[in-house]
Design a protein around this motif. Sequence first.
Motif, PDB file in Angstrom:
ATOM      1  N   ALA A 123       0.878  -1.166   0.000  1.00 56.81           N
ATOM      2  CA  ALA A 123       0.000   0.000   0.000  1.00 56.81           C
ATOM      3  C   ALA A 123       0.909   1.206   0.000  1.00 56.81           C
ATOM      4  O   ALA A 123       1.526   1.538   1.007  1.00 56.81           O
ATOM      5  N   ALA A 124       1.044   1.843  -1.157  1.00 61.35           N
ATOM      6  CA  ALA A 124       2.076   2.868  -1.306  1.00 61.35           C
ATOM      7  C   ALA A 124       1.707   3.867  -2.388  1.00 61.35           C
ATOM      8  O   ALA A 124       2.545   4.266  -3.184  1.00 61.35           O
ATOM      9  N   GLY A 125       0.446   4.244  -2.434  1.00 62.67           N
ATOM     10  CA  GLY A 125       0.025   5.120  -3.523  1.00 62.67           C
ATOM     11  C   GLY A 125       0.409   4.486  -4.842  1.00 62.67           C
ATOM     12  O   GLY A 125       0.835   5.159  -5.776  1.00 62.67           O
ATOM     13  N   MET A 126       0.256   3.159  -4.891  1.00 61.75           N
ATOM     14  CA  MET A 126       0.762   2.443  -6.069  1.00 61.75           C
ATOM     15  C   MET A 126      -0.257   2.471  -7.195  1.00 61.75           C
ATOM     16  O   MET A 126      -1.402   2.054  -7.047  1.00 61.75           O
ATOM     17  N   THR A 127       0.180   2.986  -8.321  1.00 63.77           N
ATOM     18  CA  THR A 127      -0.664   3.094  -9.497  1.00 63.77           C
ATOM     19  C   THR A 127      -0.850   1.724 -10.132  1.00 63.77           C
ATOM     20  O   THR A 127       0.109   0.968 -10.275  1.00 63.77           O
ATOM     21  N   VAL A 128      -2.077   1.431 -10.503  1.00 64.05           N
ATOM     22  CA  VAL A 128      -2.359   0.190 -11.218  1.00 64.05           C
ATOM     23  C   VAL A 128      -1.845   0.344 -12.643  1.00 64.05           C
ATOM     24  O   VAL A 128      -2.230   1.282 -13.338  1.00 64.05           O
ATOM     25  N   THR A 129      -0.948  -0.522 -13.057  1.00 60.30           N
ATOM     26  CA  THR A 129      -0.504  -0.515 -14.457  1.00 60.30           C
ATOM     27  C   THR A 129      -0.561  -1.952 -14.974  1.00 60.30           C
ATOM     28  O   THR A 129      -0.448  -2.902 -14.201  1.00 60.30           O
ATOM     29  N   GLU A 130      -0.725  -2.067 -16.278  1.00 61.37           N
ATOM     30  CA  GLU A 130      -0.788  -3.388 -16.907  1.00 61.37           C
ATOM     31  C   GLU A 130       0.478  -4.167 -16.609  1.00 61.37           C
ATOM     32  O   GLU A 130       0.452  -5.360 -16.367  1.00 61.37           O
ATOM     33  N   ASP A 137      -1.315  -8.944  -8.184  1.00 55.72           N
ATOM     34  CA  ASP A 137      -2.733  -8.648  -8.373  1.00 55.72           C
ATOM     35  C   ASP A 137      -3.053  -7.355  -7.625  1.00 55.72           C
ATOM     36  O   ASP A 137      -2.420  -7.054  -6.612  1.00 55.72           O
ATOM     37  N   PHE A 138      -4.025  -6.630  -8.148  1.00 54.47           N
ATOM     38  CA  PHE A 138      -4.460  -5.402  -7.480  1.00 54.47           C
ATOM     39  C   PHE A 138      -5.886  -5.558  -6.959  1.00 54.47           C
ATOM     40  O   PHE A 138      -6.709  -6.235  -7.568  1.00 54.47           O
ATOM     41  N   THR A 139      -6.147  -4.899  -5.847  1.00 46.66           N
ATOM     42  CA  THR A 139      -7.514  -4.837  -5.330  1.00 46.66           C
ATOM     43  C   THR A 139      -8.263  -3.790  -6.140  1.00 46.66           C
ATOM     44  O   THR A 139      -7.713  -3.191  -7.067  1.00 46.66           O
ATOM     45  N   ASP A 140      -9.506  -3.535  -5.745  1.00 48.82           N
ATOM     46  CA  ASP A 140     -10.233  -2.403  -6.324  1.00 48.82           C
ATOM     47  C   ASP A 140      -9.439  -1.133  -6.042  1.00 48.82           C
ATOM     48  O   ASP A 140      -8.699  -1.069  -5.065  1.00 48.82           O
ATOM     49  N   THR A 141      -9.645  -0.128  -6.883  1.00 50.84           N
ATOM     50  CA  THR A 141      -8.898   1.115  -6.663  1.00 50.84           C
ATOM     51  C   THR A 141      -9.578   1.916  -5.546  1.00 50.84           C
ATOM     52  O   THR A 141     -10.767   1.754  -5.282  1.00 50.84           O
ATOM     53  N   TYR A 142      -8.796   2.759  -4.880  1.00 50.24           N
ATOM     54  CA  TYR A 142      -9.371   3.536  -3.779  1.00 50.24           C
ATOM     55  C   TYR A 142      -9.138   5.030  -3.912  1.00 50.24           C
ATOM     56  O   TYR A 142      -9.703   5.812  -3.143  1.00 50.24           O
ATOM     57  N   VAL A 143      -8.311   5.446  -4.868  1.00 52.10           N
ATOM     58  CA  VAL A 143      -8.043   6.879  -5.047  1.00 52.10           C
ATOM     59  C   VAL A 143      -7.718   7.138  -6.518  1.00 52.10           C
ATOM     60  O   VAL A 143      -7.066   6.327  -7.165  1.00 52.10           O
ATOM     61  N   LYS A 144      -8.175   8.255  -7.037  1.00 53.86           N
ATOM     62  CA  LYS A 144      -7.740   8.693  -8.360  1.00 53.86           C
ATOM     63  C   LYS A 144      -6.605   9.688  -8.176  1.00 53.86           C
ATOM     64  O   LYS A 144      -6.641  10.489  -7.245  1.00 53.86           O
ATOM     65  N   ALA A 145      -5.619   9.618  -9.044  1.00 57.69           N
ATOM     66  CA  ALA A 145      -4.474  10.520  -8.918  1.00 57.69           C
ATOM     67  C   ALA A 145      -3.996  10.909 -10.308  1.00 57.69           C
ATOM     68  O   ALA A 145      -4.535  10.446 -11.313  1.00 57.69           O
ATOM     69  N   SER A 146      -2.993  11.777 -10.347  1.00 59.74           N
ATOM     70  CA  SER A 146      -2.383  12.105 -11.631  1.00 59.74           C
ATOM     71  C   SER A 146      -0.927  12.451 -11.391  1.00 59.74           C
ATOM     72  O   SER A 146      -0.525  12.736 -10.262  1.00 59.74           O
ATOM     73  N   GLN A 147      -0.142  12.369 -12.438  1.00 57.68           N
ATOM     74  CA  GLN A 147       1.226  12.872 -12.360  1.00 57.68           C
ATOM     75  C   GLN A 147       1.182  14.353 -12.726  1.00 57.68           C
ATOM     76  O   GLN A 147       0.432  14.745 -13.621  1.00 57.68           O
ATOM     77  N   GLU A 236      -4.263   8.460 -13.178  1.00 57.17           N
ATOM     78  CA  GLU A 236      -3.943   7.137 -12.639  1.00 57.17           C
ATOM     79  C   GLU A 236      -4.893   6.776 -11.510  1.00 57.17           C
ATOM     80  O   GLU A 236      -5.630   7.615 -11.023  1.00 57.17           O
ATOM     81  N   GLU A 237      -4.818   5.525 -11.089  1.00 56.99           N
ATOM     82  CA  GLU A 237      -5.591   5.094  -9.932  1.00 56.99           C
ATOM     83  C   GLU A 237      -4.736   4.231  -9.039  1.00 56.99           C
ATOM     84  O   GLU A 237      -3.938   3.418  -9.521  1.00 56.99           O
ATOM     85  N   TYR A 238      -4.906   4.429  -7.739  1.00 56.18           N
ATOM     86  CA  TYR A 238      -4.139   3.646  -6.770  1.00 56.18           C
ATOM     87  C   TYR A 238      -4.946   2.431  -6.297  1.00 56.18           C
ATOM     88  O   TYR A 238      -6.150   2.525  -6.117  1.00 56.18           O
ATOM     89  N   ALA A 239      -4.222   1.357  -6.060  1.00 62.64           N
ATOM     90  CA  ALA A 239      -4.850   0.183  -5.452  1.00 62.64           C
ATOM     91  C   ALA A 239      -3.819  -0.510  -4.578  1.00 62.64           C
ATOM     92  O   ALA A 239      -2.631  -0.168  -4.603  1.00 62.64           O
ATOM     93  N   ILE A 240      -4.301  -1.473  -3.802  1.00 63.23           N
ATOM     94  CA  ILE A 240      -3.408  -2.264  -2.954  1.00 63.23           C
ATOM     95  C   ILE A 240      -2.945  -3.467  -3.767  1.00 63.23           C
ATOM     96  O   ILE A 240      -3.738  -4.099  -4.466  1.00 63.23           O
TER      97      ILE A 240
END
Length: 277
Positions: A123-130, A137-147, A236-240
Amino acid sequence: MKKHLKTIFAFAMAATMMFAAVGCGSPSEPASDEQNVQSTEGESEGEDGTEAEAPTESGDTLVMATNAEFPPYEFYEGGDVVGIDVEIARAVAESMGKELHVEDMAFDSIIPALLSGKADIGAAGMTVTEDRKASVDFTDTYVKASQVIIVKADNTEITGADSVEGKVIGVQLGTTGDLYASDVTDTVERYNKGFEAVQALSQGKIDAVIIDDQVAKALAADNADVKVLDEPFTEEEYAIAVKKDNTELVEQINAALTELKESGKLQEIVDKYITAE
Ligand code: ARG
């Protein structure tokens, strides 16, 4: 651009997985700086042939790997790691009847820590990327972010994505900011901490920093020499993150996240650290 990013990330992921397979104590590894590891008690596990200890699901602790250089998501307050991610993870752990244990490490050590079983969740503000999805594996996202781009307060030349091309850009090593910067310039300066990049910027050593929006705001707030440009560079979106194929854990976390979203508790946590403008 996409293609290029993919190639870099695929390479990074392959390298990451190799190091994870070799073991984190390998002396020749380049990227991961283990000096930043706050708690190293897991270092020697497995060396005497005993099974690497899985701190995980069966126990009553949930081990969270993070990089506490990322306010307001994770940062030090006194000796404690606090922030949005920590509070979310603690609430998730609680809902699973577990206690949260936070392990601070270099950002690029988080995925290897999951793969080796040193940690249960990243759990580190980690952006979901392909590309990350290829190894975790990623959980559901919990925050929207951007660079976003940070420049010197008096800089009138760099005004957005186009004008940052070819500049000397500072990033935190191994982040999506690192990838995007690498895509627009050959001169990327990689720092272990986003804070160090902002410091280099205010000292005039680099032209710009590319980093996550809220972190940019938090870092710039302490530094009158710099300003954050409005135009987002990416969405971007963050997930665990969890080790692959750990379906049960992902489901448990998702159930907890849903509950946190529906009860308004998640928003409460975010609001505690981010004041709406
Ligand atoms: N969102 C970016 C990424 O996923 C940066 C995350 C950095 N997180 C941290 N805790 N230092 O690459």
